[in-house]
Motif scaffolding. Structure first.
Motif, PDB file in Angstrom:
ATOM      1  N   ILE A 205       9.486  -0.580   4.070  1.00  0.00           N
ATOM      2  CA  ILE A 205       9.193   0.545   3.185  1.00  0.00           C
ATOM      3  C   ILE A 205       9.970   0.369   1.887  1.00  0.00           C
ATOM      4  O   ILE A 205      11.177   0.095   1.904  1.00  0.00           O
ATOM      5  N   LEU A 206       9.274   0.523   0.768  1.00  0.00           N
ATOM      6  CA  LEU A 206       9.890   0.567  -0.554  1.00  0.00           C
ATOM      7  C   LEU A 206       9.843   2.017  -1.021  1.00  0.00           C
ATOM      8  O   LEU A 206       8.795   2.651  -0.978  1.00  0.00           O
ATOM      9  N   TRP A 207      10.977   2.547  -1.506  1.00  0.00           N
ATOM     10  CA  TRP A 207      11.055   3.968  -1.855  1.00  0.00           C
ATOM     11  C   TRP A 207      11.497   4.120  -3.306  1.00  0.00           C
ATOM     12  O   TRP A 207      12.549   3.624  -3.694  1.00  0.00           O
ATOM     13  N   GLY A 208      10.685   4.801  -4.106  1.00  0.00           N
ATOM     14  CA  GLY A 208      11.001   4.996  -5.507  1.00  0.00           C
ATOM     15  C   GLY A 208      12.130   5.998  -5.710  1.00  0.00           C
ATOM     16  O   GLY A 208      12.347   6.892  -4.885  1.00  0.00           O
ATOM     17  N   LYS A 209      12.842   5.834  -6.819  1.00  0.00           N
ATOM     18  CA  LYS A 209      13.916   6.773  -7.152  1.00  0.00           C
ATOM     19  C   LYS A 209      13.369   8.196  -7.216  1.00  0.00           C
ATOM     20  O   LYS A 209      12.363   8.449  -7.885  1.00  0.00           O
ATOM     21  N   PRO A 210      14.000   9.165  -6.529  1.00  0.00           N
ATOM     22  CA  PRO A 210      13.555  10.557  -6.638  1.00  0.00           C
ATOM     23  C   PRO A 210      13.646  11.049  -8.079  1.00  0.00           C
ATOM     24  O   PRO A 210      14.542  10.656  -8.824  1.00  0.00           O
ATOM     25  N   TYR A 211      12.705  11.886  -8.471  1.00  0.00           N
ATOM     26  CA  TYR A 211      12.663  12.377  -9.848  1.00  0.00           C
ATOM     27  C   TYR A 211      13.978  13.046 -10.214  1.00  0.00           C
ATOM     28  O   TYR A 211      14.484  13.901  -9.495  1.00  0.00           O
ATOM     29  N   GLN A 212      14.536  12.592 -11.352  1.00  0.00           N
ATOM     30  CA  GLN A 212      15.814  13.079 -11.867  1.00  0.00           C
ATOM     31  C   GLN A 212      16.952  12.905 -10.860  1.00  0.00           C
ATOM     32  O   GLN A 212      18.002  13.527 -10.974  1.00  0.00           O
TER      33      GLN A 212
ATOM     34  N   LEU B 126       4.888  -0.630   2.897  1.00  0.00           N
ATOM     35  CA  LEU B 126       4.548   0.676   2.346  1.00  0.00           C
ATOM     36  C   LEU B 126       5.423   0.979   1.135  1.00  0.00           C
ATOM     37  O   LEU B 126       6.616   0.665   1.132  1.00  0.00           O
ATOM     38  N   PHE B 127       4.833   1.578   0.104  1.00  0.00           N
ATOM     39  CA  PHE B 127       5.668   2.081  -1.001  1.00  0.00           C
ATOM     40  C   PHE B 127       5.387   3.569  -1.185  1.00  0.00           C
ATOM     41  O   PHE B 127       4.246   4.006  -1.238  1.00  0.00           O
ATOM     42  N   PHE B 128       6.467   4.332  -1.235  1.00  0.00           N
ATOM     43  CA  PHE B 128       6.388   5.790  -1.345  1.00  0.00           C
ATOM     44  C   PHE B 128       7.243   6.272  -2.508  1.00  0.00           C
ATOM     45  O   PHE B 128       8.299   5.711  -2.802  1.00  0.00           O
ATOM     46  N   GLU B 129       6.790   7.343  -3.141  1.00  0.00           N
ATOM     47  CA  GLU B 129       7.597   8.041  -4.132  1.00  0.00           C
ATOM     48  C   GLU B 129       7.189   9.505  -4.113  1.00  0.00           C
ATOM     49  O   GLU B 129       6.139   9.865  -3.572  1.00  0.00           O
ATOM     50  N   THR B 130       8.041  10.341  -4.683  1.00  0.00           N
ATOM     51  CA  THR B 130       7.756  11.769  -4.805  1.00  0.00           C
ATOM     52  C   THR B 130       7.679  12.134  -6.279  1.00  0.00           C
ATOM     53  O   THR B 130       8.210  11.431  -7.135  1.00  0.00           O
TER      54      THR B 130
ATOM     55  N   ILE C 154       0.856  -1.181   0.000  1.00  0.00           N
ATOM     56  CA  ILE C 154       0.000   0.000   0.000  1.00  0.00           C
ATOM     57  C   ILE C 154       0.891   1.230   0.000  1.00  0.00           C
ATOM     58  O   ILE C 154       1.948   1.249   0.634  1.00  0.00           O
ATOM     59  N   GLY C 155       0.495   2.262  -0.725  1.00  0.00           N
ATOM     60  CA  GLY C 155       1.296   3.479  -0.771  1.00  0.00           C
ATOM     61  C   GLY C 155       0.905   4.347  -1.948  1.00  0.00           C
ATOM     62  O   GLY C 155      -0.246   4.348  -2.391  1.00  0.00           O
ATOM     63  N   GLY C 156       1.883   5.096  -2.464  1.00  0.00           N
ATOM     64  CA  GLY C 156       1.628   5.976  -3.600  1.00  0.00           C
ATOM     65  C   GLY C 156       2.527   7.181  -3.578  1.00  0.00           C
ATOM     66  O   GLY C 156       3.624   7.165  -2.998  1.00  0.00           O
ATOM     67  N   CYS C 157       2.065   8.246  -4.213  1.00  0.00           N
ATOM     68  CA  CYS C 157       2.812   9.502  -4.301  1.00  0.00           C
ATOM     69  C   CYS C 157       2.595  10.282  -3.001  1.00  0.00           C
ATOM     70  O   CYS C 157       1.454  10.583  -2.636  1.00  0.00           O
ATOM     71  N   MET C 158       3.673  10.631  -2.321  1.00  0.00           N
ATOM     72  CA  MET C 158       3.559  11.200  -0.982  1.00  0.00           C
ATOM     73  C   MET C 158       2.823  12.536  -0.964  1.00  0.00           C
ATOM     74  O   MET C 158       2.012  12.797  -0.073  1.00  0.00           O
ATOM     75  N   GLU C 159       3.108  13.403  -1.941  1.00  0.00           N
ATOM     76  CA  GLU C 159       2.425  14.698  -1.966  1.00  0.00           C
ATOM     77  C   GLU C 159       0.913  14.519  -2.102  1.00  0.00           C
ATOM     78  O   GLU C 159       0.127  15.258  -1.502  1.00  0.00           O
ATOM     79  N   VAL C 160       0.508  13.544  -2.893  1.00  0.00           N
ATOM     80  CA  VAL C 160      -0.915  13.304  -3.126  1.00  0.00           C
ATOM     81  C   VAL C 160      -1.564  12.699  -1.887  1.00  0.00           C
ATOM     82  O   VAL C 160      -2.696  13.043  -1.531  1.00  0.00           O
ATOM     83  N   MET C 161      -0.840  11.823  -1.207  1.00  0.00           N
ATOM     84  CA  MET C 161      -1.381  11.224   0.007  1.00  0.00           C
ATOM     85  C   MET C 161      -1.664  12.288   1.066  1.00  0.00           C
ATOM     86  O   MET C 161      -2.588  12.140   1.877  1.00  0.00           O
TER      87      MET C 161
END
Length: 346
Positions: free
Chosen positions: A275-282, A242-246, A215-222
């Motif tokens: 926690i699974l964390w997506g690569k930060p944009y760029q 949990l999976f999070f990305e920005t 469960i998770g998603g885009c942190m700003e949207v959450m």
């Protein structure tokens, strides 16, 4: 985490609907070519019949003014028995405005594949509230209409998760990645993005082997759904991975601290399995985000044993995997592997 109903898998010839639930750019005259390209690839490379809902292509100005029409499209796409999947055109920034117009029984009684990411996190949590699994992954305008062609990693994950009802298995990093932004002009569509060697997943902390549901998603949207009826009860987050990305907004590391601190105050982090964390944009703030994670988890909450896997291939960079909400996943810190232990579909 509570179990979610899995939708039926997609097959060649299935009808899928496209929806614009946030930004309506797919229908703007300067971007229609890109929508048409993504639609064509879904038809030719996946064998799907692609249809639009009545307001999908009404354009960004109209759809911004009419969140109720966006919600109407979503409800009709779920209730239409001939439609087997729903694909989002793109994300945006205000699909939380659909919430007053959602009938959760419609989603609950018509489980089917729903795909998207970024601001689409909102609709994923609508599906969670309805008890139905959905999928954090590619959008029409970005990934399916990617310059030159769909990245093979992205395409393989779509087939593996949405078209195959066998166990998903090992989650591996993409060999290469890109965060390059090339303006969406038809004259640019044959310009390939610059690709970079990927570092692979980084296991920041933790030991042993843990299992939990995703469960998770885009942190700003959450952040936009906290305090609303969409924010799940404590039991939904319990024992989850949990999976999070920005997003491409590239929030400063201080905000990541704020958000994680809130999850700690709610007890969500203390009850999580990993926690699974997506690569930060760029890769902006690549090291700074790691420091923010450690500051809150270890220095403030004392969660030094909570496994954290960083630099994962989901979210706003390319290519991207496809994560099924509610699927049982495993993190093995000793072998440094991540796996999904079941199928995403039936």
């Amino acid at each position: 985490m509570i179990s979610l109903i899995k939708p039926p898998r997609l097959k060649k010839g299935d009808k899928v609907a496209t929806v614009s639930l946030s930004w309506g750019g797919a229908g703007d005259s300067n971007l229609r070519w890109r929508y048409d390209l993504g639609k064509k690839r879904l038809q030719e490379e996946f064998g799907l019949e692609v249809v639009e809902m009545p307001h999908t292509l009404k354009g960004s100005d109209y759809l911004y003014k009419h969140p109720e029409k966006r919600a109407e499209d979503l409800m009709n796409a779920f209730s239409d028995k001939s439609i087997k999947g729903i694909f989002t055109c793109i994300g945006g920034y205000e699909s939380i405005r659909l919430l007053p117009y959602i009938d959760f029984n419609v989603i609950r009684n018509n489980p089917k594949i729903f795909l998207g990411y970024s601001d689409t996190t909102i609709t994923h949590f609508m599906c969670i509230r309805a008890g139905v699994s959905s999928f954090y992954g590619a959008s029409i305008l970005a990934e399916f209409a990617e310059n030159i062609g769909i990245f093979s990693y992205t395409k393989d994950w779509i087939k593996r998760v949405l078209f195959d009802n066998s166990i998903i298995g090992a989650v591996t990093a993409a060999d290469m990645w890109t965060g390059e932004r090339i303006e969406w002009l038809e004259s640019n569509k044959e310009i390939a993005k610059k690709m970079y060697k990927n570092q692979g997943f980084q296991f920041l902390q933790g030991s042993g082997k843990v299992q939990g549901r995703l469960i998770g998603g885009c942190m700003e949207v959450m952040e936009m759904m906290k305090g609303t009826s969409l924010w799940p009860e404590e039991e939904v987050f319990k024992d989850a991975i949990l999976f999070f990305e920005t997003s491409e907004d590239m929030p400063e590391p201080t905000y990541v601290e704020y958000w994680l601190r809130n999850y700690g105050a709610q007890g969500i982090l203390q009850n999580a399995k990993a926690i699974l964390w997506g690569k930060p944009y760029q890769e902006k703030y690549y090291d700074e985000y790691k420091q923010a994670i450690k500051k809150v988890l270890v220095d403030e909450l004392g969660l030094s044993d909570l496994p954290v896997v960083y630099n994962m291939t989901f979210g706003h960079n390319e290519p991207m995997m496809c994560l099924p909400y509610g699927a049982l996943a495993e993190v093995d810190c000793e072998k440094q592997t991540v796996s999904i232990l079941e199928s995403g579909v039936v």
